[in-house]
Scaffold this motif. Structure first.
Motif, PDB file in Angstrom:
ATOM      1  N   ALA A  87       0.844  -1.077  -0.016  1.00 31.54           N
ATOM      2  CA  ALA A  87      -0.019  -0.234   0.013  1.00 31.54           C
ATOM      3  C   ALA A  87       0.787   1.347   0.031  1.00 31.54           C
ATOM      4  O   ALA A  87       0.582   2.278  -0.743  1.00 31.54           O
ATOM      5  N   VAL A  88       2.173   1.039   0.792  1.00 31.96           N
ATOM      6  CA  VAL A  88       2.959   2.323   0.846  1.00 31.96           C
ATOM      7  C   VAL A  88       3.655   2.362  -0.553  1.00 31.96           C
ATOM      8  O   VAL A  88       3.692   3.816  -1.217  1.00 31.96           O
ATOM      9  N   ASP A  89       3.803   1.514  -1.441  1.00 31.41           N
ATOM     10  CA  ASP A  89       4.567   1.499  -2.545  1.00 31.41           C
ATOM     11  C   ASP A  89       3.536   2.238  -3.611  1.00 31.41           C
ATOM     12  O   ASP A  89       3.824   2.941  -4.460  1.00 31.41           O
ATOM     13  N   ARG A  90       2.343   1.749  -3.595  1.00 33.91           N
ATOM     14  CA  ARG A  90       1.212   2.277  -4.338  1.00 33.91           C
ATOM     15  C   ARG A  90       0.826   3.818  -4.200  1.00 33.91           C
ATOM     16  O   ARG A  90       0.611   4.658  -4.938  1.00 33.91           O
ATOM     17  N   ALA A  91       1.163   4.356  -3.132  1.00 36.41           N
ATOM     18  CA  ALA A  91       0.888   5.591  -2.674  1.00 36.41           C
ATOM     19  C   ALA A  91       1.996   6.400  -2.852  1.00 36.41           C
ATOM     20  O   ALA A  91       1.913   7.405  -3.555  1.00 36.41           O
ATOM     21  N   ARG A  92       3.305   5.857  -2.841  1.00 37.32           N
ATOM     22  CA  ARG A  92       4.762   6.672  -3.695  1.00 37.32           C
ATOM     23  C   ARG A  92       4.223   6.764  -4.899  1.00 37.32           C
ATOM     24  O   ARG A  92       4.676   7.753  -5.445  1.00 37.32           O
ATOM     25  N   LEU A  93       4.069   5.699  -5.518  1.00 36.04           N
ATOM     26  CA  LEU A  93       3.852   5.739  -6.925  1.00 36.04           C
ATOM     27  C   LEU A  93       2.823   6.759  -7.433  1.00 36.04           C
ATOM     28  O   LEU A  93       3.119   7.636  -8.548  1.00 36.04           O
ATOM     29  N   ALA A  94       1.633   6.662  -6.919  1.00 34.56           N
ATOM     30  CA  ALA A  94       0.668   7.816  -7.031  1.00 34.56           C
ATOM     31  C   ALA A  94       1.026   9.200  -6.984  1.00 34.56           C
ATOM     32  O   ALA A  94       0.814   9.990  -7.877  1.00 34.56           O
ATOM     33  N   VAL A  95       1.685   9.451  -5.791  1.00 37.40           N
ATOM     34  CA  VAL A  95       2.469  10.878  -5.815  1.00 37.40           C
ATOM     35  C   VAL A  95       3.593  11.100  -6.841  1.00 37.40           C
ATOM     36  O   VAL A  95       3.370  12.286  -7.377  1.00 37.40           O
ATOM     37  N   SER A  96       4.100  10.343  -7.130  1.00 38.47           N
ATOM     38  CA  SER A  96       5.141  10.460  -8.312  1.00 38.47           C
ATOM     39  C   SER A  96       4.535  10.611  -9.708  1.00 38.47           C
ATOM     40  O   SER A  96       4.995  11.574 -10.334  1.00 38.47           O
ATOM     41  N   ASP A  97       3.351   9.799  -9.860  1.00 38.76           N
ATOM     42  CA  ASP A  97       2.708  10.072 -11.083  1.00 38.76           C
ATOM     43  C   ASP A  97       1.887  11.260 -11.214  1.00 38.76           C
ATOM     44  O   ASP A  97       2.034  11.784 -12.370  1.00 38.76           O
ATOM     45  N   ALA A  98       1.493  11.790 -10.048  1.00 40.69           N
ATOM     46  CA  ALA A  98       0.574  13.161 -10.191  1.00 40.69           C
ATOM     47  C   ALA A  98       1.785  14.330 -10.440  1.00 40.69           C
ATOM     48  O   ALA A  98       1.408  15.055 -11.414  1.00 40.69           O
ATOM     49  N   ALA A  99       2.790  14.158  -9.737  1.00 37.54           N
ATOM     50  CA  ALA A  99       3.786  15.224  -9.991  1.00 37.54           C
ATOM     51  C   ALA A  99       4.668  15.247 -11.408  1.00 37.54           C
ATOM     52  O   ALA A  99       4.784  16.162 -11.940  1.00 37.54           O
ATOM     53  N   GLU A 100       4.594  14.198 -11.762  1.00 36.89           N
ATOM     54  CA  GLU A 100       5.290  13.889 -13.214  1.00 36.89           C
ATOM     55  C   GLU A 100       4.428  14.417 -14.204  1.00 36.89           C
ATOM     56  O   GLU A 100       4.790  15.072 -15.251  1.00 36.89           O
ATOM     57  N   GLY A 101       3.004  14.277 -13.942  1.00 33.48           N
ATOM     58  CA  GLY A 101       1.873  14.615 -14.819  1.00 33.48           C
ATOM     59  C   GLY A 101       2.075  16.308 -15.133  1.00 33.48           C
ATOM     60  O   GLY A 101       1.879  16.896 -16.169  1.00 33.48           O
ATOM     61  N   VAL A 102       2.371  17.011 -13.856  1.00 34.17           N
ATOM     62  CA  VAL A 102       2.418  18.288 -13.796  1.00 34.17           C
ATOM     63  C   VAL A 102       3.890  18.843 -14.632  1.00 34.17           C
ATOM     64  O   VAL A 102       3.815  19.828 -15.350  1.00 34.17           O
ATOM     65  N   PHE A 103       4.816  17.980 -14.225  1.00 32.73           N
ATOM     66  CA  PHE A 103       5.927  18.431 -14.686  1.00 32.73           C
ATOM     67  C   PHE A 103       6.200  18.194 -16.150  1.00 32.73           C
ATOM     68  O   PHE A 103       6.859  18.898 -16.909  1.00 32.73           O
ATOM     69  N   ARG A 104       5.399  17.230 -16.944  1.00 37.22           N
ATOM     70  CA  ARG A 104       5.408  17.198 -18.296  1.00 37.22           C
ATOM     71  C   ARG A 104       4.663  18.323 -18.835  1.00 37.22           C
ATOM     72  O   ARG A 104       5.180  18.882 -19.846  1.00 37.22           O
ATOM     73  N   ALA A 105       3.673  18.881 -18.184  1.00 40.35           N
ATOM     74  CA  ALA A 105       3.196  19.985 -18.804  1.00 40.35           C
ATOM     75  C   ALA A 105       4.174  21.317 -18.785  1.00 40.35           C
ATOM     76  O   ALA A 105       4.248  21.973 -19.668  1.00 40.35           O
ATOM     77  N   LEU A 106       5.147  21.319 -17.870  1.00 41.18           N
ATOM     78  CA  LEU A 106       6.075  22.365 -17.781  1.00 41.18           C
ATOM     79  C   LEU A 106       7.140  22.136 -18.644  1.00 41.18           C
ATOM     80  O   LEU A 106       7.696  23.179 -19.020  1.00 41.18           O
ATOM     81  N   GLU A 107       7.385  20.934 -18.834  1.00 44.36           N
ATOM     82  CA  GLU A 107       8.484  20.652 -19.900  1.00 44.36           C
ATOM     83  C   GLU A 107       7.942  21.579 -21.384  1.00 44.36           C
ATOM     84  O   GLU A 107       8.730  21.880 -22.081  1.00 44.36           O
ATOM     85  N   GLU A 108       6.508  21.258 -21.775  1.00 48.59           N
ATOM     86  CA  GLU A 108       6.246  21.616 -22.882  1.00 48.59           C
ATOM     87  C   GLU A 108       6.267  23.317 -22.866  1.00 48.59           C
ATOM     88  O   GLU A 108       6.606  24.002 -23.702  1.00 48.59           O
ATOM     89  N   VAL A 109       5.786  23.645 -21.550  1.00 52.69           N
ATOM     90  CA  VAL A 109       5.768  25.167 -21.492  1.00 52.69           C
ATOM     91  C   VAL A 109       7.360  25.594 -21.634  1.00 52.69           C
ATOM     92  O   VAL A 109       7.495  26.697 -22.366  1.00 52.69           O
ATOM     93  N   ARG A 110       8.109  24.861 -21.032  1.00 46.89           N
ATOM     94  CA  ARG A 110       9.808  25.410 -20.935  1.00 46.89           C
ATOM     95  C   ARG A 110      10.172  25.568 -22.430  1.00 46.89           C
ATOM     96  O   ARG A 110      10.927  26.420 -22.945  1.00 46.89           O
ATOM     97  N   ALA A 111       9.689  24.465 -23.330  1.00 50.07           N
ATOM     98  CA  ALA A 111      10.322  24.502 -24.638  1.00 50.07           C
ATOM     99  C   ALA A 111       9.564  25.459 -25.510  1.00 50.07           C
ATOM    100  O   ALA A 111      10.346  26.052 -26.165  1.00 50.07           O
ATOM    101  N   ALA A 112       8.206  25.541 -25.318  1.00 49.58           N
ATOM    102  CA  ALA A 112       7.689  26.665 -26.032  1.00 49.58           C
ATOM    103  C   ALA A 112       8.104  28.075 -25.795  1.00 49.58           C
ATOM    104  O   ALA A 112       8.407  28.928 -26.605  1.00 49.58           O
ATOM    105  N   ALA A 113       8.332  28.599 -24.342  1.00 49.09           N
ATOM    106  CA  ALA A 113       8.751  29.730 -23.931  1.00 49.09           C
ATOM    107  C   ALA A 113      10.148  29.910 -24.653  1.00 49.09           C
ATOM    108  O   ALA A 113      10.436  30.992 -25.150  1.00 49.09           O
ATOM    109  N   ALA A 114      10.875  28.689 -24.505  1.00 46.22           N
ATOM    110  CA  ALA A 114      12.538  29.041 -24.972  1.00 46.22           C
ATOM    111  C   ALA A 114      12.495  29.362 -26.433  1.00 46.22           C
ATOM    112  O   ALA A 114      12.942  30.185 -26.972  1.00 46.22           O
TER     113      ALA A 114
END
Length: 257
Positions: A28-55
Motif C-alpha cells: 500500500a505504501v508503494d502504491r501511494a508513493r507511485l501515485a504521488v510521483s505520477d501526479a507530480a510527473e504529470g505536472v512536470f510534463r506540462a511544464l516541460e512543454e511550457v519550457r520548450a515553447a517559451a524558449a
C-alpha cells in the motif's frame, strides 16, 4: 530530517512492499508513493512543454535580430489554457528581469477563472509602485534560477492567485544556456488530496505526505491535516517519492509473530 526515521526505498535491497511492517502495508505504501510521483510527473510534463515553447518564443525573436517582447509570449496562450484543469489551477512563464524589451518584469500566467474560463493573472510589475510584485524573491523562482532542475514549493496559502493552499512546481527556462525565466504551475492542495485520498486510505495505518520541512500536503488522519507541520513521531517512518522533495510518512504496524 525533522526527527523522523527515513528509509530510502530506492536503495533498499528488499522486495517492494517489504520496507513497511508487513507485506500488505508495504504494498500500500508503494502504491501511494507511485501515485504521488505520477501526479507530480504529470505536472512536470506540462511544464516541460511550457519550457520548450517559451524558449522557442525567445529564440525566435533573437533569430529575427531583436529582443523578445510581450507579444512574442502571447503565442504561449493556447498551450497554457489547454493545460489548466485536473490538478493544474494556474500555469505560465515568468520572465527573468530585463529579458523583454518592452517589459523589464513580466509573467504570462493563466489560471482557472469563474466557470472554468481561463483568465490571465495581472499584477503590478512597476518597480516604482508601492504594490510592485517582485517575483524573484519567491522560492519557485529563486530555486530554478540557482540551478535546481525541479522545484516544489509549499504548501502555502497562495494570496497572489487563488487564496487557497497550493503547491507550486517550477523548472528553469534556458535559451542558449542562459537563464531566461521559469515555467511554473500551481496545484491546489484540495485537488491533490482528492487524487491521493484513495491510496492514502489504502494504507492500513495513519499516513501523510509532507514536504522537505515537514509541512503536510495530504493526509489520511485528522491529527495532521493539510497545512499542519509534522515534526516526527515514534513509530512512524518516511519513504521517498522518487526524486521529489516530498516524503510519504506512515505509521508502522507491529504484527505478532
Amino acid at each position: 530530517m525533522n526527527g523522523f526515521h527515513e528509509i530510502d526505498a530506492r536503495n533498499d535491497t528488499r522486495a517492494p512492499g517489504a520496507v513497511a511492517a508487513g507485506d500488505e502495508t508495504g504494498a500500500a505504501v508503494d502504491r501511494a508513493r507511485l501515485a504521488v510521483s505520477d501526479a507530480a510527473e504529470g505536472v512536470f510534463r506540462a511544464l516541460e512543454e511550457v519550457r520548450a515553447a517559451a524558449a522557442e518564443c525567445v529564440a525566435r525573436a533573437r533569430r529575427r535580430g531583436r529582443d523578445p517582447v510581450r507579444a512574442d509570449l502571447a503565442a504561449l496562450r493556447p498551450l497554457l489554457s489547454g493545460r489548466l484543469g485536473a490538478l493544474i489551477a494556474g500555469i505560465g512563464f515568468i520572465a527573468a528581469p530585463a529579458l523583454l524589451a518592452d517589459a523589464p518584469w513580466y509573467l504570462e500566467w493563466w489560471q482557472n477563472g469563474p466557470g472554468g474560463v481561463p483568465v490571465q493573472l495581472r499584477r503590478d510589475l512597476d518597480p516604482a509602485s508601492s504594490a510592485f510584485y517582485d517575483y524573484t524573491h519567491w522560492d519557485w523562482f529563486a530555486g530554478p534560477r540557482s540551478g535546481a532542475e525541479r522545484t516544489v514549493c509549499g504548501p502555502h496559502v497562495d494570496y497572489l492567485c487563488t487564496d487557497e493552499y497550493s503547491l507550486t512546481l517550477a523548472v528553469p527556462v534556458l535559451v542558449s544556456g542562459a537563464f531566461s525565466g521559469v515555467a511554473a504551475a500551481d496545484v491546489l492542495v484540495r485537488s491533490l488530496e482528492g487524487t491521493l485520498a484513495p491510496v492514502l486510505r489504502g494504507i492500513p495505518a495513519p499516513a501523510l505526505l509532507v514536504n522537505a520541512s515537514g509541512r503536510v500536503v495530504a493526509s489520511s488522519t485528522a491529527r495532521w491535516p493539510a497545512g499542519s507541520v509534522y515534526r516526527g513521531e515514534a513509530g512512524f517512518r518516511a519513504y521517498p517519492c522518487g526524486d521529489l522533495p516530498l516524503r510519504l510518512v506512515a505509521a508502522e504496524l507491529h504484527h505478532a509473530s
